[in-house]
Motif scaffolding. Structure first.
Motif, PDB file in Angstrom:
ATOM      1  N   VAL A   1       0.811  -1.191   0.000  1.00 39.09           N
ATOM      2  CA  VAL A   1       0.000   0.000   0.000  1.00 39.09           C
ATOM      3  C   VAL A   1       0.842   1.238   0.000  1.00 39.09           C
ATOM      4  O   VAL A   1       0.620   2.170  -0.716  1.00 39.09           O
ATOM      5  CB  VAL A   1      -0.886   0.024   1.253  1.00 39.09           C
ATOM      6  CG1 VAL A   1      -1.797   1.206   1.191  1.00 39.09           C
ATOM      7  CG2 VAL A   1      -1.632  -1.257   1.370  1.00 39.09           C
TER       8      VAL A   1
ATOM      9  N   TYR B   1      -8.656  -8.287 -10.037  1.00 43.15           N
ATOM     10  CA  TYR B   1      -9.188  -6.925 -10.009  1.00 43.15           C
ATOM     11  C   TYR B   1      -9.111  -6.261 -11.378  1.00 43.15           C
ATOM     12  O   TYR B   1      -9.875  -5.346 -11.658  1.00 43.15           O
ATOM     13  CB  TYR B   1      -8.518  -6.060  -8.931  1.00 43.15           C
ATOM     14  CG  TYR B   1      -7.022  -6.059  -8.935  1.00 43.15           C
ATOM     15  CD1 TYR B   1      -6.319  -6.887  -8.077  1.00 43.15           C
ATOM     16  CD2 TYR B   1      -6.309  -5.229  -9.790  1.00 43.15           C
ATOM     17  CE1 TYR B   1      -4.942  -6.896  -8.062  1.00 43.15           C
ATOM     18  CE2 TYR B   1      -4.927  -5.238  -9.775  1.00 43.15           C
ATOM     19  CZ  TYR B   1      -4.252  -6.066  -8.911  1.00 43.15           C
ATOM     20  OH  TYR B   1      -2.888  -6.072  -8.914  1.00 43.15           O
TER      21      TYR B   1
ATOM     22  N   GLU C   1      -9.637  -8.067 -14.160  1.00 40.99           N
ATOM     23  CA  GLU C   1     -10.811  -8.701 -14.765  1.00 40.99           C
ATOM     24  C   GLU C   1     -12.087  -8.011 -14.271  1.00 40.99           C
ATOM     25  O   GLU C   1     -13.003  -7.739 -15.045  1.00 40.99           O
ATOM     26  CB  GLU C   1     -10.814 -10.189 -14.374  1.00 40.99           C
ATOM     27  CG  GLU C   1     -11.941 -11.013 -14.960  1.00 40.99           C
ATOM     28  CD  GLU C   1     -11.682 -11.425 -16.395  1.00 40.99           C
ATOM     29  OE1 GLU C   1     -10.599 -11.074 -16.907  1.00 40.99           O
ATOM     30  OE2 GLU C   1     -12.553 -12.068 -16.993  1.00 40.99           O
ATOM     31  N   ALA C   2     -12.100  -7.712 -12.974  1.00 41.72           N
ATOM     32  CA  ALA C   2     -13.280  -7.056 -12.407  1.00 41.72           C
ATOM     33  C   ALA C   2     -13.486  -5.677 -13.039  1.00 41.72           C
ATOM     34  O   ALA C   2     -14.607  -5.287 -13.345  1.00 41.72           O
ATOM     35  CB  ALA C   2     -13.139  -6.929 -10.889  1.00 41.72           C
ATOM     36  N   ALA C   3     -12.384  -4.967 -13.246  1.00 38.82           N
ATOM     37  CA  ALA C   3     -12.495  -3.641 -13.857  1.00 38.82           C
ATOM     38  C   ALA C   3     -13.006  -3.766 -15.290  1.00 38.82           C
ATOM     39  O   ALA C   3     -13.843  -2.981 -15.733  1.00 38.82           O
ATOM     40  CB  ALA C   3     -11.138  -2.936 -13.834  1.00 38.82           C
ATOM     41  N   ARG C   4     -12.513  -4.780 -16.002  1.00 41.36           N
ATOM     42  CA  ARG C   4     -12.996  -4.983 -17.373  1.00 41.36           C
ATOM     43  C   ARG C   4     -14.474  -5.326 -17.361  1.00 41.36           C
ATOM     44  O   ARG C   4     -15.252  -4.839 -18.191  1.00 41.36           O
ATOM     45  CB  ARG C   4     -12.211  -6.117 -18.053  1.00 41.36           C
ATOM     46  CG  ARG C   4     -10.778  -5.757 -18.354  1.00 41.36           C
ATOM     47  CD  ARG C   4     -10.265  -6.491 -19.580  1.00 41.36           C
ATOM     48  NE  ARG C   4     -10.446  -7.922 -19.462  1.00 41.36           N
ATOM     49  CZ  ARG C   4     -10.852  -8.693 -20.462  1.00 41.36           C
ATOM     50  NH1 ARG C   4     -11.103  -8.177 -21.638  1.00 41.36           N
ATOM     51  NH2 ARG C   4     -10.996  -9.989 -20.280  1.00 41.36           N
TER      52      ARG C   4
ATOM     53  N   ALA D   1     -16.592  -4.405 -15.308  1.00 39.87           N
ATOM     54  CA  ALA D   1     -17.396  -3.248 -14.919  1.00 39.87           C
ATOM     55  C   ALA D   1     -17.420  -2.201 -16.022  1.00 39.87           C
ATOM     56  O   ALA D   1     -17.998  -1.141 -15.859  1.00 39.87           O
ATOM     57  CB  ALA D   1     -16.855  -2.635 -13.631  1.00 39.87           C
ATOM     58  N   GLY D   2     -16.774  -2.491 -17.140  1.00 37.93           N
ATOM     59  CA  GLY D   2     -16.847  -1.575 -18.270  1.00 37.93           C
ATOM     60  C   GLY D   2     -15.842  -0.433 -18.220  1.00 37.93           C
ATOM     61  O   GLY D   2     -16.064   0.594 -18.829  1.00 37.93           O
ATOM     62  N   VAL D   3     -14.737  -0.605 -17.482  1.00 38.85           N
ATOM     63  CA  VAL D   3     -13.710   0.444 -17.454  1.00 38.85           C
ATOM     64  C   VAL D   3     -12.939   0.397 -18.777  1.00 38.85           C
ATOM     65  O   VAL D   3     -12.655  -0.672 -19.305  1.00 38.85           O
ATOM     66  CB  VAL D   3     -12.740   0.219 -16.272  1.00 38.85           C
ATOM     67  CG1 VAL D   3     -11.713   1.328 -16.203  1.00 38.85           C
ATOM     68  CG2 VAL D   3     -13.517   0.144 -14.968  1.00 38.85           C
ATOM     69  N   ARG D   4     -12.621   1.601 -19.295  1.00 39.15           N
ATOM     70  CA  ARG D   4     -11.875   1.653 -20.562  1.00 39.15           C
ATOM     71  C   ARG D   4     -10.468   1.095 -20.370  1.00 39.15           C
ATOM     72  O   ARG D   4      -9.877   1.239 -19.313  1.00 39.15           O
ATOM     73  CB  ARG D   4     -11.732   3.110 -21.009  1.00 39.15           C
ATOM     74  CG  ARG D   4     -12.985   3.676 -21.583  1.00 39.15           C
ATOM     75  CD  ARG D   4     -12.885   5.181 -21.711  1.00 39.15           C
ATOM     76  NE  ARG D   4     -14.117   5.686 -22.272  1.00 39.15           N
ATOM     77  CZ  ARG D   4     -14.405   5.624 -23.570  1.00 39.15           C
ATOM     78  NH1 ARG D   4     -13.533   5.129 -24.408  1.00 39.15           N
ATOM     79  NH2 ARG D   4     -15.561   6.053 -24.003  1.00 39.15           N
TER      80      ARG D   4
ATOM     81  N   ASN E   1      -7.982   3.521 -18.960  1.00 37.41           N
ATOM     82  CA  ASN E   1      -8.043   3.715 -17.514  1.00 37.41           C
ATOM     83  C   ASN E   1      -7.571   2.488 -16.752  1.00 37.41           C
ATOM     84  O   ASN E   1      -7.021   2.610 -15.668  1.00 37.41           O
ATOM     85  CB  ASN E   1      -9.471   4.078 -17.091  1.00 37.41           C
ATOM     86  CG  ASN E   1      -9.815   5.492 -17.472  1.00 37.41           C
ATOM     87  OD1 ASN E   1      -8.921   6.279 -17.780  1.00 37.41           O
ATOM     88  ND2 ASN E   1     -11.094   5.803 -17.486  1.00 37.41           N
TER      89      ASN E   1
ATOM     90  N   ARG F   1      -4.757   3.371 -14.276  1.00 37.26           N
ATOM     91  CA  ARG F   1      -5.176   3.391 -12.874  1.00 37.26           C
ATOM     92  C   ARG F   1      -5.001   2.060 -12.164  1.00 37.26           C
ATOM     93  O   ARG F   1      -4.880   2.023 -10.936  1.00 37.26           O
ATOM     94  CB  ARG F   1      -6.648   3.823 -12.761  1.00 37.26           C
ATOM     95  CG  ARG F   1      -6.885   5.272 -13.123  1.00 37.26           C
ATOM     96  CD  ARG F   1      -8.371   5.577 -13.113  1.00 37.26           C
ATOM     97  NE  ARG F   1      -9.007   5.183 -11.865  1.00 37.26           N
ATOM     98  CZ  ARG F   1      -9.086   5.975 -10.808  1.00 37.26           C
ATOM     99  NH1 ARG F   1      -8.577   7.161 -10.842  1.00 37.26           N
ATOM    100  NH2 ARG F   1      -9.685   5.552  -9.730  1.00 37.26           N
ATOM    101  N   HIS F   2      -5.062   0.964 -12.904  1.00 41.56           N
ATOM    102  CA  HIS F   2      -5.017  -0.326 -12.226  1.00 41.56           C
ATOM    103  C   HIS F   2      -3.737  -1.096 -12.504  1.00 41.56           C
ATOM    104  O   HIS F   2      -3.156  -1.685 -11.605  1.00 41.56           O
ATOM    105  CB  HIS F   2      -6.232  -1.169 -12.623  1.00 41.56           C
ATOM    106  CG  HIS F   2      -7.528  -0.565 -12.189  1.00 41.56           C
ATOM    107  ND1 HIS F   2      -8.075  -0.792 -10.955  1.00 41.56           N
ATOM    108  CD2 HIS F   2      -8.364   0.284 -12.814  1.00 41.56           C
ATOM    109  CE1 HIS F   2      -9.202  -0.111 -10.838  1.00 41.56           C
ATOM    110  NE2 HIS F   2      -9.403   0.558 -11.954  1.00 41.56           N
TER     111      HIS F   2
ATOM    112  N   PRO G   1      -0.059   1.330 -11.503  1.00 39.37           N
ATOM    113  CA  PRO G   1       0.235   1.483 -10.076  1.00 39.37           C
ATOM    114  C   PRO G   1       0.623   0.173  -9.397  1.00 39.37           C
ATOM    115  O   PRO G   1       1.401   0.164  -8.457  1.00 39.37           O
ATOM    116  CB  PRO G   1      -1.079   2.016  -9.494  1.00 39.37           C
ATOM    117  CG  PRO G   1      -1.762   2.660 -10.627  1.00 39.37           C
ATOM    118  CD  PRO G   1      -1.393   1.867 -11.842  1.00 39.37           C
ATOM    119  N   ASN G   2       0.097  -0.937  -9.885  1.00 39.80           N
ATOM    120  CA  ASN G   2       0.417  -2.212  -9.262  1.00 39.80           C
ATOM    121  C   ASN G   2       1.717  -2.813  -9.771  1.00 39.80           C
ATOM    122  O   ASN G   2       2.150  -3.843  -9.277  1.00 39.80           O
ATOM    123  CB  ASN G   2      -0.734  -3.207  -9.477  1.00 39.80           C
ATOM    124  CG  ASN G   2      -1.851  -2.964  -8.497  1.00 39.80           C
ATOM    125  OD1 ASN G   2      -1.676  -3.147  -7.299  1.00 39.80           O
ATOM    126  ND2 ASN G   2      -2.984  -2.503  -8.996  1.00 39.80           N
TER     127      ASN G   2
END
Lengths: 376, 344
Positions: B30, B236, B238-241, B243-246, B249, B253-254, B257-258
């Motif tokens: 974190v 996460y 896969e979850a973002a995909r 949820a329709g995140v471009r 992004n 954003r995902h 950073p990781n």
């Protein structure tokens, strides 16, 4: 969308993985429907193709996997649709939504997914609230402030204590059950019509699982969201589902209302699944597991795919592949794919020689009488 | 009985130990605060941080004096106040670029003497071949070194990270095209590449920084790609995909950073390397043009006086050494702090 059309209709869906060892037919001609406000279960062992079927609906299958055929219709729109082109090859139909439309209009907005592992489904470098807010902003066209308020409300709704304070916490500061609540909040927050829950309680212990199931039932009643509940746990199915699809090796082999499935089992595999549930009055030795393991989906067994493990298998099962058909039309249709329902399949099951698998597994007397009874 | 008790005690305590490690592991994923805490506990990293802080402070003062004051002198308001380039240096001490009125070239450090005379405390580290004070030129050379290190590394890091993340996230032919391109860049000896770049565009410091930045792109893109390839499989993402995140992004954003921890470590180390490279370029006559002071150019000037007056070349060498070591110490400390497997 006409009044009698179901919310989601999956017809003859086929998803294959093109691997070095050969083509894996993970989903091989699956059909089912989901009505509005209904919880539909997809049950089966590991590797039956449940999760692939679920992600195929949202076209989230990744290389080397590919949807190769069938149709998925949702609210009158075609999510997946193939037709035969002039050259005889299957090709995507024109009305099939583009990838951009899928992302912008369907994913998250209309159909949301809750994944299996709550520990891994949240981004570790962002706050829980931030992620929830991001999803709400994308899918509900709300501004930052409104989305934040909505996110806090959703956290409260799914039973997170002190949501304002927990909003700025990171995922690792939440327990497994709390994270699953957050994921449910994420799915619900975008107010979708359908939520696909891919074994959402498998990673949780039983008490937390019970709480989550209660929560989902409450929220489902409140928001009237439809669910596709993917699981291998017959107990969860009995608890939560309205209708159930049992999958084996990429096929739906039995499809019924949850009561009919439990009290009037039509397929030996379903029977075996029910039998293998551990009971407190049984020791490990007395457990009734299904003999053998599921074969590879690269080269599925001929005929009925369950025949190598089926205690009732006969010669004919090797040759004739049963489609799932309505085997009991009383009330709601009960579909099954077993040749023992002679009146439907007319394959000459009872005249065929047994394969002698009975010795492997204990025969379920109820099932035998039932199957035999329908023949006489 | 007694033995079994001790055993269970041992098991308990080892359990607790493991729990502690696991907690740190999660913390480290974190936190800026956690990383800083780890660095505070690491004396060598603190030394590195101290060196960099001091150097950066000197560089900022030098930048104000050399560049900002020069710019402000164009405005009559400031010019009337007496603002001009090297105003500060001139006021408190001596001008770093102009030849002094009383030229006393090649003086040794204050506590020694040589053929040209005895050192004086007016010029603590001695003077160069034109009589300019070495210490003040070292100070103003710091600005070039720090500026070059940060800017060229930033160029390499930003573009390298984007290229590597896009390649790793999409895979397939995009991956092949981007990474083979980056590797082609890697295959050419980079000093040759930078010199060719500057030959094409100009000998200016700006081009030196951009050139060095470009040559470091493959370092960063390969590094982050290897991480992205595993991060993109995380649930996460896969979850973002779902949820329709471009894609844009998801990457910004995902994914990035990781995957960023090793890049941060590499960047810190790379700053030191870039300072060395640009010093080398200045030595060869590319980069900062005289009379602007830079360490590499001071080394270059001292070449002819190495035997009679070794101090002349030793001082810029020491300056480069300290700065590069500072960045390397901090980089190593960062690596330890960001790597959960290293047991502190």
């Amino acid at each position: 969308m006409s009044a009698d059309e179901p919310l989601l209709e999956v017809r003859d869906l086929k998803t294959q993985f093109f691997t070095a060892e050969g083509t894996v037919r993970a989903v091989d001609g699956v059909s089912f429907t989901v009505e509005e406000g209904e919880i539909v279960g997809i049950v089966g062992e590991s590797g039956a193709g449940k999760s692939v079927a679920a992600s195929s609906i949202l076209r989230l299958v990744e290389d080397p996997g590919e949807i190769v055929g069938g149709e998925v219709r949702f609210k009158g729109e075609t999510l997946v649709g193939f037709e035969e082109g002039p050259d005889g090859e299957l090709r995507e139909r024109d009305e099939m939504l583009s990838n951009g439309e899928m992302r912008g209009r369907i994913r998250g907005r209309e159909i949301a997914i809750i994944f299996q592992d709550p520990m891994e489904s949240l981004n570790p470098v962002f706050t829980v609230g931030g992620q929830l807010q991001e999803f709400i902003e994308i899918n509900r066209d709300l501004g930052g402030e409104e989305a934040e308020q909505e996110a806090i409300d959703m956290l409260r709704e799914v039973g997170i204590p002190e949501p304002e304070a927990r909003y700025d916490d990171y995922p690792h500061q939440f327990s497994g059950g709390m994270r699953q609540r957050v994921l449910i909040a994420m799915a619900l927050a975008c107010e979708p019509s359908l939520i696909i829950a891919d074994e959402p309680t498998t990673a949780l212990d039983v008490t937390v699982e019970g709480q989550i199931l209660d929560l989902v039932e409450d929220l489902q009643a409140k928001y009237e969201t439809s669910f596709i509940w993917v699981t291998h746990d017959m107990g969860v199915v009995a608890e939560i589902c309205d209708r159930v699809n049992v999958m084996y090796l990429g096929e739906v082999i039995e499809q019924a209302e949850v009561k009919d499935l439990f009290y009037d089992t039509k397929h030996p595999y379903t029977g075996a699944l029910l039998d293998s549930i551990p009971r407190p009055d049984e020791t490990v030795e007395e457990l009734n597991p299904i003999e053998g393991v599921m074969p590879e989906a690269i080269n599925p067994p001929s005929g009925c795919r369950f025949h190598p493990r089926c205690p009732h298998a006969r010669e004919v099962c090797i040759e004739v592949h049963p489609e799932n058909r309505v085997v009991d039309g009383d009330g709601t249709p009960h579909r099954g794919a077993c040749l023992r329902h002679e009146e439907t399949f007319m394959a000459g099951y009872w005249g065929s020689d047994p394969l002698g698998n009975e010795t492997q597994g204990e025969t379920d007397p109820e099932l035998t009488t039932d199957g035999g009874g329908s023949d006489e | 009985m007694a033995t079994s008790d001790t055993q269970s005690d041992e098991m308990l305590s080892s359990d607790r130990g493991e729990g502690g490690v696991e907690e740190e592991e999660i913390e480290s994923r974190v936190g800026l605060s956690y990383t800083l805490l780890q660095i505070q506990r690491d004396p060598t990293a603190l030394v590195g941080l101290a060196i960099i802080t001091v150097m950066t402070f000197i560089a900022v003062v030098a930048y104000l004096d050399a560049v900002v004051f020069d710019y402000l002198a164009n405005y009559s308001f400031f010019a009337n106040l007496g603002v001009e380039q090297y105003w500060f240096a001139n006021t408190v001490w001596t001008h770093p670029e102009n030849d002094p009125a009383d030229v006393r070239a090649l003086l040794p450090p204050a506590w020694t003497e040589n053929a040209f005379g005895a050192g004086t405390w007016d010029h603590p580290l001695g003077t160069d071949h034109r009589g300019r004070d070495i210490l003040v030129r070292l100070f103003y050379g710091t600005r070039i070194a720090i500026q070059v290190g940060f800017i060229s590394t930033a160029i390499g890091m930003v573009f390298g990270t984007l290229i590597g993340a896009v390649a790793g996230y999409y895979g397939g032919w995009i991956d092949d095209a981007l990474m083979r391109g980056a590797e082609t860049l890697y295959a050419i000896p980079f000093l040759v590449l930078v010199i060719a770049f500057m030959a094409a565009f100009g000998r200016d410091l700006t081009y030196a920084m951009v050139g060095v930045g470009i040559t470091t792109i493959p370092v960063f893109s390969r590094l982050i790609r290897s991480r992205v390839v595993s991060v993109r499989e995380e649930d996460y993402i896969e979850a973002a995909r779902a949820a329709g995140v471009r894609d844009r992004n998801i990457i910004l954003r995902h994914v990035i950073p990781n995957s960023f921890a090793p890049v941060l470590v590499q960047a810190t180390l790379q700053i030191g390397v870039s300072i060395l490279i640009v010093a080398g370029l200045s030595f060869l006559g590319y980069g900062v043009q005289p009379p602007k002071p830079s360490w590499g150019q001071m080394l270059s000037n001292s070449r002819g006086y190495m035997l009679p007056d070794p101090w002349f070349s030793v001082w810029p060498g020491i300056a480069i050494l300290i700065t590069v070591v500072g960045f390397n110490l901090l980089g190593d400390g960062l690596r330890d702090a960001l790597d959960p497997r290293v047991n502190n």
